[in-house]
Design a protein around this motif. Structure first.
Motif, PDB file in Angstrom:
ATOM      1  N   VAL A   1      52.012  46.497  39.588  1.00 15.89           N
ATOM      2  CA  VAL A   1      50.858  45.664  39.207  1.00 15.89           C
ATOM      3  C   VAL A   1      50.551  45.160  37.904  1.00 15.89           C
ATOM      4  N   THR A   2      50.381  43.790  37.899  1.00 20.02           N
ATOM      5  CA  THR A   2      50.028  43.252  36.480  1.00 20.02           C
ATOM      6  C   THR A   2      48.729  42.785  36.533  1.00 20.02           C
ATOM      7  N   MET A   3      48.001  43.355  35.444  1.00 22.20           N
ATOM      8  CA  MET A   3      46.653  42.730  34.979  1.00 22.20           C
ATOM      9  C   MET A   3      46.613  41.989  33.752  1.00 22.20           C
ATOM     10  N   ARG A   4      46.134  40.817  33.820  1.00 23.71           N
ATOM     11  CA  ARG A   4      45.974  39.966  32.603  1.00 23.71           C
ATOM     12  C   ARG A   4      44.409  39.792  32.289  1.00 23.71           C
TER      13      ARG A   4
ATOM     14  N   LEU B   1      46.872  56.564  40.630  1.00 27.37           N
ATOM     15  CA  LEU B   1      48.045  55.731  40.327  1.00 27.37           C
ATOM     16  C   LEU B   1      49.471  56.520  40.134  1.00 27.37           C
ATOM     17  N   ARG B   2      49.150  57.351  39.551  1.00 23.38           N
ATOM     18  CA  ARG B   2      50.364  58.167  39.293  1.00 23.38           C
ATOM     19  C   ARG B   2      51.021  58.893  40.439  1.00 23.38           C
ATOM     20  N   VAL B   3      50.224  59.447  41.177  1.00 27.74           N
ATOM     21  CA  VAL B   3      50.647  60.097  42.459  1.00 27.74           C
ATOM     22  C   VAL B   3      51.066  59.275  43.475  1.00 27.74           C
TER      23      VAL B   3
ATOM     24  N   VAL C   1      52.208  53.785  41.598  1.00 29.00           N
ATOM     25  CA  VAL C   1      52.043  52.569  41.212  1.00 29.00           C
ATOM     26  C   VAL C   1      51.820  52.525  39.702  1.00 29.00           C
ATOM     27  N   LYS C   2      52.841  51.751  39.136  1.00 28.66           N
ATOM     28  CA  LYS C   2      52.973  51.293  37.596  1.00 28.66           C
ATOM     29  C   LYS C   2      51.920  49.945  37.343  1.00 28.66           C
ATOM     30  N   VAL C   3      51.011  50.167  36.336  1.00 26.17           N
ATOM     31  CA  VAL C   3      50.470  48.916  35.848  1.00 26.17           C
ATOM     32  C   VAL C   3      50.864  48.318  34.442  1.00 26.17           C
ATOM     33  N   ARG C   4      51.008  47.202  34.537  1.00 25.59           N
ATOM     34  CA  ARG C   4      51.334  46.284  33.091  1.00 25.59           C
ATOM     35  C   ARG C   4      50.381  45.524  32.991  1.00 25.59           C
ATOM     36  N   VAL C   5      49.635  45.753  31.492  1.00 24.47           N
ATOM     37  CA  VAL C   5      48.468  45.018  31.303  1.00 24.47           C
ATOM     38  C   VAL C   5      48.827  44.040  29.879  1.00 24.47           C
TER      39      VAL C   5
ATOM     40  N   GLU D   1      50.496  44.100  47.431  1.00 21.17           N
ATOM     41  CA  GLU D   1      51.729  44.605  47.916  1.00 21.17           C
ATOM     42  C   GLU D   1      51.798  46.162  47.898  1.00 21.17           C
ATOM     43  N   VAL D   2      51.051  46.916  46.950  1.00 24.15           N
ATOM     44  CA  VAL D   2      51.173  48.367  46.939  1.00 24.15           C
ATOM     45  C   VAL D   2      50.204  48.969  48.073  1.00 24.15           C
TER      46      VAL D   2
END
Length: 245
Positions: free
Chosen positions: A205-208, A53-55, A58-62, A191-192
């Motif tokens: 990216v958002t994960m709920r 994800l880092r390379v 991609v950022k993830v909001r949880v 999208e990514v």
């Protein structure tokens, strides 16, 4: 085979992802020689997902992590939009779990070797009797090893982005294992990494994580009802996310 060819293309076209996959998979294979409970391999896989994800930018909001326990056992159920769903979930949910993976993934060098050695469960899609046996095995693993599973019950990625009907395997496993079902919604992975693409784009990216659904006292007769409830909860999580976006 399309799934395998796209993943191969992704590894070939992105040298950083290929290098990270080879390094982490090789480390996992080495560790597997003295890791009978698979816990070190699970930690290595989580490290691989976070590096990927880092390379890739991609950022993830949880949201909703407070609803689960790091030491609990669950069957997580998620919508499926992209190949990025797996590393997002793997990097972001802080419990030890296994995947139910299609046979083709086990055929990919390094990645497939890790899946086999780390205890992930191969799903035979063409043989209904073998599939039932696999689900019973998965329930036994969850119950005896006190770990979790992550399942994408649509049976594959959505080509259009619309959620498809859910298969009942996740409910079957959770009921047999006696663990809660946990709804998970993912938004932004398409999208990514769009369907059919071998190129990852940077993005968020958002994960709920929704409220767990207990399965204590349920039987196989409840599978259809609880499966539909899980799908409804994930749809609701996605709709709420859209409203507040």
């Amino acid at each position: 085979m399309r799934r395998v060819s796209v993943l191969r293309a992704l590894l070939i076209t992105d040298p950083l992802i290929a290098i990270a996959t080879i390094l982490f998979a090789s480390l996992s294979l080495a560790v597997s020689l003295f890791d009978p409970d698979k816990r070190r391999q699970a930690a290595i896989a989580r490290g691989w997902a976070r590096v990927l994800l880092r390379v890739s930018g991609v950022k993830v909001r949880v949201e909703g992590l407070e609803r689960i326990s790091k030491h609990g056992s669950y069957v997580f159920v998620s919508n499926h939009l992209s190949y990025m769903d797996t590393p997002v979930v793997l990097a972001s949910i802080p419990v030890e779990f296994r995947f139910l993976a299609k046979r083709g993934l086990f055929q990919i060098p390094f990645l497939g070797w890790h899946l086999a050695r780390a205890g992930h469960i191969r799903v035979p899609r063409e043989d209904a009797r073998a599939a039932i046996k696999t689900m019973n095995t998965a329930a036994q693993v969850v119950r005896e090893c006190k770990i979790s599973l992550i399942i994408f019950p649509e049976g594959g990625r959505s080509r259009t982005g619309e959620m498809r009907p859910f298969k009942e395997g996740a409910a079957f496993i959770a009921i047999r294992a006696g663990v809660p079902l946990v709804p998970v919604s993912l938004k932004g992975t398409r999208e990514v990494l769009p369907f059919g693409s071998g190129h990852i784009r940077s993005g968020t990216v958002t994960m709920r994580i929704g409220e767990p659904i207990p399965t204590s006292g349920l039987t196989d007769r409840d599978r259809a009802r609880i499966t539909e409830e899980m799908r409804h909860r994930i749809v609701t999580l996605l709709e709420e996310q859209t409203i507040h976006a």
